[in-house]
Design an enzyme around this catalytic site. Structure first.
Site, mmCIF file in Angstrom:
data_model
loop_
_atom_site.group_PDB
_atom_site.id
_atom_site.type_symbol
_atom_site.label_atom_id
_atom_site.label_comp_id
_atom_site.label_asym_id
_atom_site.label_seq_id
_atom_site.Cartn_x
_atom_site.Cartn_y
_atom_site.Cartn_z
ATOM 1 N N SER A 75 1.427 -6.144 4.262
ATOM 2 C CA SER A 75 0.657 -6.447 5.477
ATOM 3 C C SER A 75 0.865 -7.884 5.932
ATOM 4 O O SER A 75 1.187 -8.760 5.137
ATOM 5 C CB SER A 75 -0.840 -6.248 5.227
HETATM 6 N N1 SAH Z 1 -1.012 -4.107 -0.936
HETATM 7 C C1 SAH Z 1 0.442 -4.092 -0.899
HETATM 8 C C2 SAH Z 1 1.003 -3.383 0.312
HETATM 9 C C3 SAH Z 1 0.612 -1.994 0.349
HETATM 10 S S1 SAH Z 1 1.687 -0.858 1.162
HETATM 11 C C4 SAH Z 1 1.016 -5.484 -0.967
HETATM 12 O O1 SAH Z 1 0.268 -6.451 -1.064
HETATM 13 O O2 SAH Z 1 2.249 -5.591 -0.952
HETATM 14 C C5 SAH Z 1 0.849 0.551 0.561
HETATM 15 C C6 SAH Z 1 1.187 0.912 -0.863
HETATM 16 O O3 SAH Z 1 0.354 1.994 -1.226
HETATM 17 C C7 SAH Z 1 2.625 1.393 -1.039
HETATM 18 O O4 SAH Z 1 3.257 0.675 -2.043
HETATM 19 C C8 SAH Z 1 2.457 2.861 -1.413
HETATM 20 O O5 SAH Z 1 3.446 3.342 -2.298
HETATM 21 C C9 SAH Z 1 1.093 2.853 -2.056
HETATM 22 N N2 SAH Z 1 0.412 4.147 -2.090
HETATM 23 C C10 SAH Z 1 0.402 5.141 -1.166
HETATM 24 N N3 SAH Z 1 -0.340 6.179 -1.579
HETATM 25 C C11 SAH Z 1 -0.828 5.836 -2.803
HETATM 26 C C12 SAH Z 1 -1.669 6.487 -3.754
HETATM 27 N N4 SAH Z 1 -2.165 7.706 -3.554
HETATM 28 N N5 SAH Z 1 -1.959 5.821 -4.891
HETATM 29 C C13 SAH Z 1 -1.469 4.589 -5.148
HETATM 30 N N6 SAH Z 1 -0.674 3.922 -4.289
HETATM 31 C C14 SAH Z 1 -0.362 4.533 -3.130
#
Ligand code: SAH
Length: 224
Positions: A75
């Site tokens: 983000s």
């Molecule tokens: N917070 C992160 C960015 C998040 S992008 C940062 O600081 O870089 C969203 C992330 O959520 C992705 O890596 C994706 O693989 C993960 N994601 C999606 N669905 C998920 C789930 N059910 N459980 C855990 N992670 C998940």
């Protein structure tokens, strides 16, 4: 610098470059309305460029979301700062992030919250995030391969839960794993998403809409 960072011996000896670029980012965050000095200090301190692949590192401090591989995104700094600021209002001692991705948001929380857990469904991203967190010596941040729909039962309850991928509806397990007086923040929706704050008061859910946002979807299962 935040008292926590100054006093934290873990941070000694880490020579962070690009301080001036980070200072400019912090100035912009202030202009955008971020007020919590601890949040500003943490973002001004952490080397965001180390959470990106080398080819993109030079764009790390821009006011934009950036790809982290496998179709996922880190983000923009403002969103990270705003969500962290909202979370800190309940002074959490133990926090859970859903969607570790690059590990950046978990590292930010690690500077400000004594105990941080973060779950990620993609093992390839998790491994990279883990080594970044380890290199920064943030030993209070622990990452776990799991489907965040189920939270992290064995470590519950959490004072704060931050969801960084968008479910269509709030997964009930997450609210259940929130401590009384705790706060959960999540982007909810599909194509149109709303960043929502959920507070747990006397077991009841109080809901506040913050802003329209765009996150990658919360997907089921894990992938090795
Ligand atoms: N917070 C992160 C960015 C998040 S992008 C940062 O600081 O870089 C969203 C992330 O959520 C992705 O890596 C994706 O693989 C993960 N994601 C999606 N669905 C998920 C789930 N059910 N459980 C855990 N992670 C998940």
């Amino acid at each position: 610098m935040a008292e926590f960072l100054r006093l934290n011996p873990q941070f000694k000896g880490i020579g962070f470059t690009s301080q001036r670029t980070r200072d400019r980012m912090v100035k912009r965050l202030v202009e955008q309305g971020i007020k919590n000095p601890q949040v500003l200090d943490a973002l001004g301190y952490l080397p965001r460029h180390l959470f990106l692949d080398e080819a993109l590192a030079h764009r790390a401090y821009e006011d934009t979301a950036l790809p982290i591989g496998l179709g996922q995104t880190l983000s923009q700094p403002y969103i990270v700062a705003r969500m962290t600021e909202l979370l800190l209002e309940v002074e959490p001692k133990k926090a859970l992030e859903i969607g570790a991705g690059s590990g950046y948001q978990a590292a930010v929380l690690g500077c400000l919250v004594p105990e941080v857990w973060s779950v990620e469904r993609l093992e390839a991203l998790l491994e990279k995030a883990r080594s970044r967190i380890k290199n920064l010596k943030l030993s209070n941040v622990r990452l776990h391969l799991a489907d965040g729909h189920y939270g992290l039962e064995r470590e519950a309850p959490f004072d704060a839960i931050l969801v960084t991928a968008a479910p269509k509806q709030l997964p009930p397990n997450l609210f259940e794993q929130l401590a009384e007086g705790g706060r959960l923040i999540a982007p909810i929706g599909d194509e149109h998403q709303m960043l929502r704050v959920y507070d747990k008061r006397n077991g009841q859910m109080l809901q506040t809409d913050i802003a329209a946002v765009r996150f990658v979807p919360l997907l089921p299962g894990t992938e090795k």
